[in-house]
Write a protein that holds these residues in place. Structure first.
Motif, PDB file in Angstrom:
ATOM      1  N   ALA A   1      49.249  50.706  18.103  1.00  0.00           N
ATOM      2  CA  ALA A   1      49.502  49.549  17.256  1.00  0.00           C
ATOM      3  C   ALA A   1      48.276  49.208  16.418  1.00  0.00           C
ATOM      4  O   ALA A   1      48.387  48.889  15.225  1.00  0.00           O
ATOM      5  CB  ALA A   1      49.910  48.347  18.105  1.00  0.00           C
ATOM      6  N   THR A   2      47.096  49.278  17.025  1.00  0.00           N
ATOM      7  CA  THR A   2      45.868  49.023  16.279  1.00  0.00           C
ATOM      8  C   THR A   2      45.676  50.052  15.172  1.00  0.00           C
ATOM      9  O   THR A   2      45.363  49.713  14.026  1.00  0.00           O
ATOM     10  CB  THR A   2      44.650  49.046  17.219  1.00  0.00           C
ATOM     11  N   ALA A   3      45.862  51.326  15.523  1.00  0.00           N
ATOM     12  CA  ALA A   3      45.723  52.386  14.524  1.00  0.00           C
ATOM     13  C   ALA A   3      46.756  52.228  13.414  1.00  0.00           C
ATOM     14  O   ALA A   3      46.439  52.377  12.225  1.00  0.00           O
ATOM     15  CB  ALA A   3      45.868  53.752  15.191  1.00  0.00           C
ATOM     16  N   ALA A   4      47.997  51.910  13.797  1.00  0.00           N
ATOM     17  CA  ALA A   4      49.075  51.803  12.813  1.00  0.00           C
ATOM     18  C   ALA A   4      48.846  50.659  11.845  1.00  0.00           C
ATOM     19  O   ALA A   4      49.154  50.776  10.648  1.00  0.00           O
ATOM     20  CB  ALA A   4      50.417  51.629  13.524  1.00  0.00           C
ATOM     21  N   CYS A   5      48.313  49.541  12.318  1.00  0.00           N
ATOM     22  CA  CYS A   5      48.129  48.379  11.441  1.00  0.00           C
ATOM     23  C   CYS A   5      46.809  48.443  10.680  1.00  0.00           C
ATOM     24  O   CYS A   5      46.756  48.086   9.495  1.00  0.00           O
ATOM     25  CB  CYS A   5      48.215  47.093  12.263  1.00  0.00           C
ATOM     26  N   LEU A   6      45.740  48.910  11.313  1.00  0.00           N
ATOM     27  CA  LEU A   6      44.469  49.023  10.604  1.00  0.00           C
ATOM     28  C   LEU A   6      44.530  50.092   9.525  1.00  0.00           C
ATOM     29  O   LEU A   6      43.926  49.948   8.458  1.00  0.00           O
ATOM     30  CB  LEU A   6      43.355  49.343  11.605  1.00  0.00           C
ATOM     31  N   ASN A   7      45.286  51.166   9.772  1.00  0.00           N
ATOM     32  CA  ASN A   7      45.455  52.232   8.776  1.00  0.00           C
ATOM     33  C   ASN A   7      46.615  51.959   7.829  1.00  0.00           C
ATOM     34  O   ASN A   7      46.918  52.799   6.978  1.00  0.00           O
ATOM     35  CB  ASN A   7      45.678  53.579   9.473  1.00  0.00           C
ATOM     36  N   ASN A   8      47.278  50.805   7.985  1.00  0.00           N
ATOM     37  CA  ASN A   8      48.455  50.459   7.173  1.00  0.00           C
ATOM     38  C   ASN A   8      49.528  51.536   7.271  1.00  0.00           C
ATOM     39  O   ASN A   8      50.139  51.927   6.272  1.00  0.00           O
ATOM     40  CB  ASN A   8      48.057  50.234   5.711  1.00  0.00           C
ATOM     41  N   LEU A   9      49.753  51.988   8.500  1.00  0.00           N
ATOM     42  CA  LEU A   9      50.723  53.053   8.761  1.00  0.00           C
ATOM     43  C   LEU A   9      52.098  52.506   9.118  1.00  0.00           C
ATOM     44  O   LEU A   9      53.099  52.847   8.495  1.00  0.00           O
ATOM     45  CB  LEU A   9      50.202  53.950   9.886  1.00  0.00           C
ATOM     46  N   GLY A  10      52.170  51.670  10.150  1.00  0.00           N
ATOM     47  CA  GLY A  10      53.451  51.073  10.543  1.00  0.00           C
ATOM     48  C   GLY A  10      53.894  51.450  11.938  1.00  0.00           C
ATOM     49  O   GLY A  10      53.651  50.710  12.898  1.00  0.00           O
ATOM     50  N   PRO A  11      54.588  52.573  12.104  1.00  0.00           N
ATOM     51  CA  PRO A  11      55.133  52.912  13.427  1.00  0.00           C
ATOM     52  C   PRO A  11      54.044  53.299  14.410  1.00  0.00           C
ATOM     53  O   PRO A  11      53.046  53.914  14.054  1.00  0.00           O
ATOM     54  CB  PRO A  11      56.055  54.105  13.129  1.00  0.00           C
TER      55      PRO A  11
END
Length: 485
Positions: free
Chosen positions: A430-440
């Protein structure tokens, strides 16, 4: 610090942003889904908020300095993200809490693509269109559009552009005037969107789905009108179109400008750029890894189908779009983890992609190679060259500083999420997905973020802002030196 001038500018931006409520209202009228009143109410509310901020300060037109530029950019995204949440709060379908409404709005505007909503197919068309529209506006950065318009209102834009434009070198402009630069970017952005929408429509999407998904594709946002995302269409042609436009949108837009200038078409600009070559090579390697692992696991019936899913998912995740297929959860865990890690690289600088940007990783690798050479030849002088030009040491230092700040913000968000009770896999992804603006993500956020706590959602909203503003623009506000006169 010219606080009243800043409030005046934010008021103008809010009034401009309120116009984004008009297209969804028209969609509501066309499809008769009953949400027209919701968006008209949101339009009035946002207009009044903007007017209340602008009118008392309308005569203040001091020149912006760098500090004001940073503060305006941060306020721009936080205030507009909050304004964008109004329709979600007013709508009864979906019926979202305050935390969920803000999470959805910030996720859309920052092109993160994480959602708290399930049952997308049953939502009103106006709400679905609004989610796509927010991603499209956030993809290029609404601030660039504002810079093209606000000079006519007596507001200079260079400071804003330098704070907003992604990448390690921010002083390069494609045209002499910043307004012309912003307009050129939007012309390219609009042309790509129309081409993508036309391709989707010809491939079998409805006009509504084609336009909405083109918004989310060119912005590298990843929102869909279906819970199964692109897997709902079950079309290799649509997947291929998506991949092509994700790769185009993941390239520095200044290269698009140079390739299609008034002098004619010159595609050599792309291949001559080292960042683009590394970007495409990275996509190729990821695709081959996914293809070989999936082929060995025997999940799909044919090599052609395996290649289709491998290519689509590798490009979608690594460019930080986050589009998915219904079979992605069936893959060996090694591949989803690998792809989420690839999102840290993201797209090229100056693209609509998230992550740390390819050029920064290239410079980090080159710097690592230089340090190894120095170990062998301590007295030798080695320079780092990119695109046949020597890179100043101050740029290398800035990249290292950015990398350190990125890692620090990631670690803090990760620990904070784990403190809310999330398991390690969920918190990490979740941290990676949101910090990278990825999503899932993985674990509890594999399909949506609706089941995590409100505290966790606000932490992730902050991570989205850090990622969208490329860390330093937001982090500088937490330094005492910034607030000293």
């Amino acid at each position: 610090m010219q606080y009243r001038s800043i409030v005046r500018i934010i008021g103008l931006l809010v009034m401009l942003f309120s116009l984004t409520m008009v297209p969804p209202a028209l969609v509501a009228v066309i499809y008769k889904d009953g949400e027209g009143a919701t968006f008209m109410q949101a339009l009035v509310i946002s207009l009044l908020i903007g007017l209340a901020a602008w009118y008392p300060n309308r005569h203040l037109k001091e020149e912006l300095k760098a500090r004001e530029g940073f503060l305006i950019v941060v306020l721009f995204w936080t205030v507009l993200g909050s304004i964008a949440a109004i329709p979600f709060l007013l709508s009864s379908q979906p019926d979202l809490s305050i935390s969920n409404a803000f999470f959805e709005a910030f996720s859309a505007l920052t092109t993160t693509g994480a959602t708290v909503i399930t049952g997308l197919e049953g939502l009103p068309k106006a709400i679905l269109f609004y989610r796509h529209l927010l991603q499209w506006l956030g993809g290029m950065g609404i601030i660039v559009l504002a810079v093209a318009v606000l000079p006519m209102l007596g507001i200079g834009g260079m400071q804003l552009y330098r704070c907003e434009t992604p990448g390690p070198v921010k002083d390069n402009k494609m045209t002499p005037r910043i307004a012309e630069t912003a307009k050129a970017l939007w012309y390219i952005y609009l042309a790509l969107t129309l081409l993508c929408a036309g391709a989707y429509w010809l491939a079998g999407m409805s006009a509504f789905d084609a336009l909405g998904h083109s918004f989310s594709t060119v912005s590298i946002g990843g929102f869909s009108s279906y819970d199964d995302s692109m897997g709902a269409f079950d079309s290799q042609l649509i997947n291929t179109i998506c991949v092509v436009f994700l790769l185009i949108a993941g390239v520095n837009f200044s290269l698009h400008f140079g390739a299609f200038s008034r002098r004619g078409i010159n595609l050599r600009n792309y291949w001559c750029d080292a960042e683009v070559r590394v970007f495409l090579l990275f996509q190729l390697i990821l695709t081959l890894i996914c293809f070989m692992v999936l082929l060995d696991s025997g999940i799909y019936q044919s090599p052609e189908e395996t290649l289709d899913y491998a290519l689509f998912q590798a490009v979608s995740i690594s460019t930080t779009a986050g589009f998915g297929t219904h079979s992605f959860s069936e893959w060996p865990l090694f591949l989803p983890v690998l792809l989420i890690l690839s999102s840290f690289v993201g797209g090229c600088a100056g693209s609509t992609g998230g992550g740390m940007k390819v050029v920064r990783f290239v410079l980090l690798l080159l710097q690592g190679g230089r340090e190894l050479k120095r170990l062998v030849h301590p007295r030798a002088m080695f320079s780092i060259r990119l695109n046949e030009k020597a890179v100043p040491d101050r740029v290398i230092d800035a990249v290292w500083g950015f990398f350190a700040a990125y890692a620090l913000v990631f670690a803090i968000c990760l620990v904070a999420l784990m403190a809310t009770g999330l398991d390690d896999i969920t918190a990490f992804s979740a941290t990676a997905a949101c910090l990278n603006n990825l999503g899932p993500g993985l674990g509890s956020v594999a399909s949506h973020y609706g089941d995590i706590s409100d505290v966790a959602k606000w932490i992730l909203v902050l991570a989205m802002l850090f990622g969208r503003l490329e860390i330093f623009t937001l982090l500088v506000l937490f330094t005492p030196a910034f607030w000293k006169s």
